[in-house]
Scaffold this active site. Structure first.
Site, PDB file in Angstrom:
ATOM      1  N   THR A  81      -0.342   0.965   7.058  1.00 26.56           N
ATOM      2  CA  THR A  81      -0.193  -0.133   6.105  1.00 26.56           C
ATOM      3  C   THR A  81      -0.008  -1.422   6.889  1.00 26.56           C
ATOM      4  O   THR A  81       0.570  -1.407   7.973  1.00 26.56           O
ATOM      5  CB  THR A  81       1.010   0.079   5.158  1.00 26.56           C
ATOM      6  OG1 THR A  81       1.251  -1.136   4.432  1.00 26.56           O
ATOM      7  CG2 THR A  81       2.279   0.473   5.902  1.00 26.56           C
ATOM      8  N   GLY A  82      -0.520  -2.506   6.357  1.00 27.01           N
ATOM      9  CA  GLY A  82      -0.381  -3.774   7.066  1.00 27.01           C
ATOM     10  C   GLY A  82      -1.630  -4.611   6.917  1.00 27.01           C
ATOM     11  O   GLY A  82      -2.407  -4.414   5.976  1.00 27.01           O
ATOM     12  N   THR A 100       0.829  -1.208   0.000  1.00 26.94           N
ATOM     13  CA  THR A 100       0.000   0.000   0.000  1.00 26.94           C
ATOM     14  C   THR A 100       0.865   1.259   0.000  1.00 26.94           C
ATOM     15  O   THR A 100       1.997   1.223   0.481  1.00 26.94           O
ATOM     16  CB  THR A 100      -0.843  -0.061   1.301  1.00 26.94           C
ATOM     17  OG1 THR A 100      -1.722  -1.167   1.178  1.00 26.94           O
ATOM     18  CG2 THR A 100      -1.609   1.197   1.577  1.00 26.94           C
ATOM     19  N   ARG A 141     -13.974  -7.474  -0.576  1.00 24.77           N
ATOM     20  CA  ARG A 141     -13.308  -7.266   0.721  1.00 24.77           C
ATOM     21  C   ARG A 141     -12.827  -5.809   0.830  1.00 24.77           C
ATOM     22  O   ARG A 141     -12.289  -5.251  -0.116  1.00 24.77           O
ATOM     23  CB  ARG A 141     -12.129  -8.220   0.848  1.00 24.77           C
ATOM     24  CG  ARG A 141     -11.286  -8.063   2.122  1.00 24.77           C
ATOM     25  CD  ARG A 141     -10.082  -7.168   1.898  1.00 24.77           C
ATOM     26  NE  ARG A 141      -9.169  -7.148   3.044  1.00 24.77           N
ATOM     27  CZ  ARG A 141      -8.174  -6.296   3.184  1.00 24.77           C
ATOM     28  NH1 ARG A 141      -7.940  -5.396   2.267  1.00 24.77           N
ATOM     29  NH2 ARG A 141      -7.397  -6.347   4.235  1.00 24.77           N
ATOM     30  N   ASP A 160      -8.408  -1.558   5.687  1.00 25.17           N
ATOM     31  CA  ASP A 160      -8.391  -0.398   6.583  1.00 25.17           C
ATOM     32  C   ASP A 160      -8.132   0.916   5.852  1.00 25.17           C
ATOM     33  O   ASP A 160      -8.548   1.984   6.316  1.00 25.17           O
ATOM     34  CB  ASP A 160      -7.293  -0.580   7.644  1.00 25.17           C
ATOM     35  CG  ASP A 160      -5.907  -0.721   7.005  1.00 25.17           C
ATOM     36  OD1 ASP A 160      -5.790  -1.487   6.022  1.00 25.17           O
ATOM     37  OD2 ASP A 160      -4.970  -0.056   7.465  1.00 25.17           O
TER      38      ASP A 160
END
Ligand code: ASP
Length: 341
Positions: free
Chosen positions: A253-254, A202, A230, A233
């Site tokens: 990010t993650g 991202t 889907r 965040d």
């Protein structure tokens, strides 16, 4: 006239010149300092990339791409542009770069399509714009900003967001435009990037402009092989993206599910605003809270004074910054292992 008088005269003259220089030059220097009280932090995703498995040439390629995006955004800030303009400049640059999981080069869904999410937020007004599941808008971050400024809504999805983009003259492309050979072949990322990293990449930016306003933005294809529909965040205000001049600007990010559940970006803001944590402590605590739930990742955080932090709980995070003093760094791994470019 004695020698002493001559010396006294010369001294007065030099003293006078000194005072004159001080009067003329100090305001010039001061205003130059005010002009550079801007800051910009960017990321290109956190992940399990390993330094041993990534060649110097590959690291250089990523660092050059980060520097290009940083330069685009910093140029806007130095010219007196807004934090929002800087965030948009950084993210459009990275959306066009196939190295990152945003815009062109984004990861594929389980149906081998690209579905894009993005958000932007203005720290001064706390106005925000976001979109999810978009398949045809070339620059999702521009659509996020258009939703923010041209509609009374904050978030739009799929066809509704695409119709809105069309009505506002934003550039649209076929879904194929976003799909690169690298993603189609299932490489996810280059061979150097380990499995966990394939899910990340991202892009995001947080900026502080000359007016003292903050802004944050994030853009992504989500995680690879995600179920169609889907939502991560990144486009969710408070989870992956947040900005308020009263606290901080954040882009995360993650593993998005965990960043949603820990409301990561707002978690940082709350710790600074109500918990009186220092900015680095707040940022660190928020990534650790997400990790305790089971999700790794990172955040970039900036406040109106130019304090900043970029913690992550993965092996690395593609990232770069220009601070209020004009210091610049471009990094992938920990600061010690990874000298500045
Ligand atoms: N946070 C993004 C998501 O879950 C993925 C990433 O940051 O790489 O959609």
């Amino acid at each position: 006239m004695s020698v002493l008088d001559v010396l006294r005269g010369a001294f007065s003259l030099l003293f006078g010149l000194g005072v004159l220089c001080w009067v003329v030059l100090v305001p010039v220097t001061a205003s130059a300092q005010t002009g550079s009280d801007t800051a910009l932090l960017i990321h290109g995703g956190a992940g399990g990339m390993s330094q041993d498995a990534m060649s110097e040439a590959q690291q250089r390629t990523y660092k050059q791409a980060l520097r290009r995006a940083l330069t685009a955004g910093n140029g806007v800030l130095q010219d007196g542009g807004t934090a929002l303009d800087a965030v948009e400049a950084v993210i459009t640059t990275m959306e066009s770069d196939t190295l990152f999981n945003a815009g062109r080069g984004a990861v594929l869904t389980s149906q081998n399509t690209v579905e894009l999410d993005a958000a932007i937020m203005d720290g001064e007004t706390r106005n925000a714009g976001a979109l999810t599941g978009v398949k045809t808008v070339k620059h999702p971050i521009r659509l996020a900003r258009t939703i923010m400024t041209e509609s009374e809504h904050v978030m739009m999805a799929q066809e509704g967001a695409e119709t809105f983009a069309e009505e506002h003259g934003l550039e649209q492309v076929k879904n194929d435009y976003f799909i690169t050979e690298r993603r189609r072949s299932g490489a996810g990322d280059d061979a150097h990037v380990q499995k966990t990293a394939e899910k990340f990449g991202t892009v995001g930016a947080v900026a502080l402009d000359q007016e003292g306003n903050l802004a944050a933005g994030t853009s992504t294809g989500g995680i690879s092989n995600k179920r169609f529909g889907r939502i991560g965040d990144s486009p969710i205000v408070g989870a992956g993206t947040y900005a308020s001049n009263e606290s901080v600007a954040v882009s995360a990010t993650g593993q998005g599910e965990f960043y949603i559940r820990s409301v990561a970006a707002h978690n940082v803001a709350s710790r600074v605003r109500f918990g009186e944590a220092s900015l680095p402590e707040a940022a660190q605590a928020a990534v650790e809270e997400a990790e305790a739930l089971g999700g790794v990742g990172g955040v970039i955080v900036l406040d109106p004074e130019g304090n900043m932090a970029m913690p992550f709980t993965t092996n690395g995070m593609f990232r770069a910054y220009v601070d209020t003093e004009g210091n610049t760094a471009v990094r992938i791994f920990g600061a010690q292992e990874d000298g500045d470019m």
